[in-house]
Write a protein that holds these residues in place. Structure first.
Motif, mmCIF file in Angstrom:
data_model
loop_
_atom_site.group_PDB
_atom_site.id
_atom_site.type_symbol
_atom_site.label_atom_id
_atom_site.label_comp_id
_atom_site.label_asym_id
_atom_site.label_seq_id
_atom_site.Cartn_x
_atom_site.Cartn_y
_atom_site.Cartn_z
ATOM 1 N N ASP A 1 109.855 -47.082 108.571
ATOM 2 C CA ASP A 1 109.793 -45.829 107.854
ATOM 3 C C ASP A 1 110.967 -44.954 108.254
ATOM 4 O O ASP A 1 111.571 -44.340 107.417
ATOM 5 C CB ASP A 1 108.446 -45.187 108.190
ATOM 6 N N GLY A 2 111.266 -44.829 109.546
ATOM 7 C CA GLY A 2 112.450 -44.135 110.012
ATOM 8 C C GLY A 2 112.379 -42.622 110.025
ATOM 9 O O GLY A 2 113.385 -41.967 110.247
ATOM 10 N N LYS A 3 111.220 -42.038 109.781
ATOM 11 C CA LYS A 3 111.106 -40.582 109.774
ATOM 12 C C LYS A 3 111.036 -40.058 111.208
ATOM 13 O O LYS A 3 110.328 -40.601 112.031
ATOM 14 C CB LYS A 3 109.848 -40.131 109.039
ATOM 15 N N PHE A 4 111.795 -39.015 111.471
ATOM 16 C CA PHE A 4 111.718 -38.367 112.781
ATOM 17 C C PHE A 4 110.486 -37.477 112.859
ATOM 18 O O PHE A 4 109.783 -37.461 113.841
ATOM 19 C CB PHE A 4 112.992 -37.556 113.050
ATOM 20 N N PHE A 5 110.243 -36.722 111.799
ATOM 21 C CA PHE A 5 109.044 -35.885 111.693
ATOM 22 C C PHE A 5 108.158 -36.470 110.611
ATOM 23 O O PHE A 5 108.625 -36.767 109.529
ATOM 24 C CB PHE A 5 109.390 -34.442 111.310
ATOM 25 N N ASP A 6 106.896 -36.614 110.893
ATOM 26 C CA ASP A 6 105.959 -37.118 109.905
ATOM 27 C C ASP A 6 104.914 -36.050 109.619
ATOM 28 O O ASP A 6 103.902 -35.953 110.293
ATOM 29 C CB ASP A 6 105.291 -38.403 110.409
ATOM 30 N N PHE A 7 105.214 -35.229 108.612
ATOM 31 C CA PHE A 7 104.308 -34.148 108.249
ATOM 32 C C PHE A 7 103.174 -34.619 107.355
ATOM 33 O O PHE A 7 102.233 -33.875 107.116
ATOM 34 C CB PHE A 7 105.070 -33.029 107.532
ATOM 35 N N SER A 8 103.251 -35.836 106.862
ATOM 36 C CA SER A 8 102.274 -36.316 105.879
ATOM 37 C C SER A 8 100.859 -36.417 106.434
ATOM 38 O O SER A 8 99.899 -36.315 105.688
ATOM 39 C CB SER A 8 102.705 -37.675 105.326
ATOM 40 N N LYS A 9 100.711 -36.608 107.736
ATOM 41 C CA LYS A 9 99.370 -36.769 108.299
ATOM 42 C C LYS A 9 98.713 -35.451 108.680
ATOM 43 O O LYS A 9 97.602 -35.430 109.181
ATOM 44 C CB LYS A 9 99.408 -37.697 109.506
ATOM 45 N N TYR A 10 99.385 -34.319 108.420
ATOM 46 C CA TYR A 10 98.836 -33.021 108.788
ATOM 47 C C TYR A 10 98.390 -32.253 107.552
ATOM 48 O O TYR A 10 99.118 -32.159 106.580
ATOM 49 C CB TYR A 10 99.873 -32.185 109.550
ATOM 50 N N SER A 11 97.212 -31.701 107.628
ATOM 51 C CA SER A 11 96.720 -30.830 106.569
ATOM 52 C C SER A 11 96.646 -29.411 107.116
ATOM 53 O O SER A 11 96.705 -29.193 108.324
ATOM 54 C CB SER A 11 95.340 -31.281 106.101
ATOM 55 N N ILE A 12 96.482 -28.452 106.250
ATOM 56 C CA ILE A 12 96.381 -27.060 106.679
ATOM 57 C C ILE A 12 95.163 -26.859 107.578
ATOM 58 O O ILE A 12 95.183 -26.049 108.495
ATOM 59 C CB ILE A 12 96.371 -26.097 105.467
ATOM 60 N N GLY A 13 94.113 -27.627 107.340
ATOM 61 C CA GLY A 13 92.901 -27.524 108.151
ATOM 62 C C GLY A 13 93.145 -27.840 109.615
ATOM 63 O O GLY A 13 92.574 -27.197 110.498
ATOM 64 N N ILE A 14 94.000 -28.804 109.885
ATOM 65 C CA ILE A 14 94.319 -29.167 111.266
ATOM 66 C C ILE A 14 95.019 -28.009 111.961
ATOM 67 O O ILE A 14 94.732 -27.694 113.115
ATOM 68 C CB ILE A 14 95.186 -30.443 111.314
ATOM 69 N N HIS A 15 95.925 -27.327 111.250
ATOM 70 C CA HIS A 15 96.650 -26.200 111.835
ATOM 71 C C HIS A 15 95.718 -25.019 112.106
ATOM 72 O O HIS A 15 95.816 -24.382 113.150
ATOM 73 C CB HIS A 15 97.804 -25.775 110.935
ATOM 74 N N VAL A 16 94.834 -24.743 111.162
ATOM 75 C CA VAL A 16 93.883 -23.643 111.335
ATOM 76 C C VAL A 16 92.940 -23.953 112.495
ATOM 77 O O VAL A 16 92.690 -23.107 113.353
ATOM 78 C CB VAL A 16 93.090 -23.388 110.033
ATOM 79 N N GLU A 17 92.438 -25.184 112.533
ATOM 80 C CA GLU A 17 91.540 -25.602 113.613
ATOM 81 C C GLU A 17 92.228 -25.500 114.966
ATOM 82 O O GLU A 17 91.652 -25.017 115.939
ATOM 83 C CB GLU A 17 91.087 -27.039 113.363
ATOM 84 N N TYR A 18 93.484 -25.930 115.045
ATOM 85 C CA TYR A 18 94.216 -25.860 116.302
ATOM 86 C C TYR A 18 94.470 -24.411 116.712
ATOM 87 O O TYR A 18 94.382 -24.076 117.898
ATOM 88 C CB TYR A 18 95.530 -26.642 116.231
ATOM 89 N N PHE A 19 94.777 -23.536 115.752
ATOM 90 C CA PHE A 19 95.011 -22.136 116.095
ATOM 91 C C PHE A 19 93.746 -21.493 116.656
ATOM 92 O O PHE A 19 93.807 -20.732 117.620
ATOM 93 C CB PHE A 19 95.537 -21.335 114.901
ATOM 94 N N ILE A 20 92.603 -21.823 116.083
ATOM 95 C CA ILE A 20 91.328 -21.317 116.618
ATOM 96 C C ILE A 20 91.109 -21.855 118.027
ATOM 97 O O ILE A 20 90.670 -21.124 118.926
ATOM 98 C CB ILE A 20 90.166 -21.686 115.672
ATOM 99 N N CYS A 21 91.447 -23.106 118.246
ATOM 100 C CA CYS A 21 91.332 -23.721 119.576
ATOM 101 C C CYS A 21 92.251 -23.026 120.576
ATOM 102 O O CYS A 21 91.869 -22.779 121.723
ATOM 103 C CB CYS A 21 91.663 -25.204 119.476
ATOM 104 N N VAL A 22 93.463 -22.681 120.149
ATOM 105 C CA VAL A 22 94.419 -21.976 121.013
ATOM 106 C C VAL A 22 93.855 -20.615 121.429
ATOM 107 O O VAL A 22 93.916 -20.241 122.606
ATOM 108 C CB VAL A 22 95.786 -21.809 120.301
ATOM 109 N N ILE A 23 93.299 -19.882 120.477
ATOM 110 C CA ILE A 23 92.714 -18.578 120.792
ATOM 111 C C ILE A 23 91.586 -18.752 121.805
ATOM 112 O O ILE A 23 91.495 -18.010 122.785
ATOM 113 C CB ILE A 23 92.215 -17.875 119.516
ATOM 114 N N ALA A 24 90.735 -19.754 121.578
ATOM 115 C CA ALA A 24 89.622 -19.998 122.504
ATOM 116 C C ALA A 24 90.131 -20.378 123.893
ATOM 117 O O ALA A 24 89.618 -19.885 124.905
ATOM 118 C CB ALA A 24 88.720 -21.102 121.955
#
Length: 116
Positions: A1-24
């Motif tokens: 595949d050769g991609k350095f960054f693979d954004f395809s496996k991330y959804s907005i839900g993962i980012h929101v969930e992680y941000f809530i986890c960071v706050i906690a």
């Protein structure tokens, strides 16, 4: 595949969930653990070093929770948590820590160092 960054496996839900986890995580490590350890140490004979000891102990505690990612990651987490502890001590707010914590966590995930 050769991609350095693979954004395809991330959804907005993962980012929101992680941000809530960071706050906690920041709330638990700073507002609860750091403040409780500082209060315990302050009642003893080590009042002079209460802030530093509370930063070290709370950073060690939360770094140990990252052991499942490996020892190198745990050591890096300890260093970063100690720096965040110093910043928290001056600011007395977790909000200035949440953004860099979130950004660094996302970078590690995108670069493949951490699997979400």
């Amino acid at each position: 595949d050769g991609k350095f960054f693979d954004f395809s496996k991330y959804s907005i839900g993962i980012h929101v969930e992680y941000f809530i986890c960071v706050i906690a995580q920041e709330f638990l490590s700073r507002c609860l653990v750091y403040e409780l350890i500082k209060r315990i140490i302050t009642t003893g004979k080590n009042k002079k070093y209460a802030d530093i000891l509370a930063i070290i102990v709370s950073s060690m505690y939360f770094a140990a929770l990252h052991i499942y990612l490996g020892v190198a990651y745990m050591i890096g987490a300890f260093v970063l948590l100690s720096l965040f502890g110093i910043i928290y001590r001056k600011q007395r707010s977790i909000w200035g820590l949440c953004i860099p914590h979130f950004v660094l966590g996302q970078m590690l995930g995108i670069l493949g160092f951490v699997i979400f």
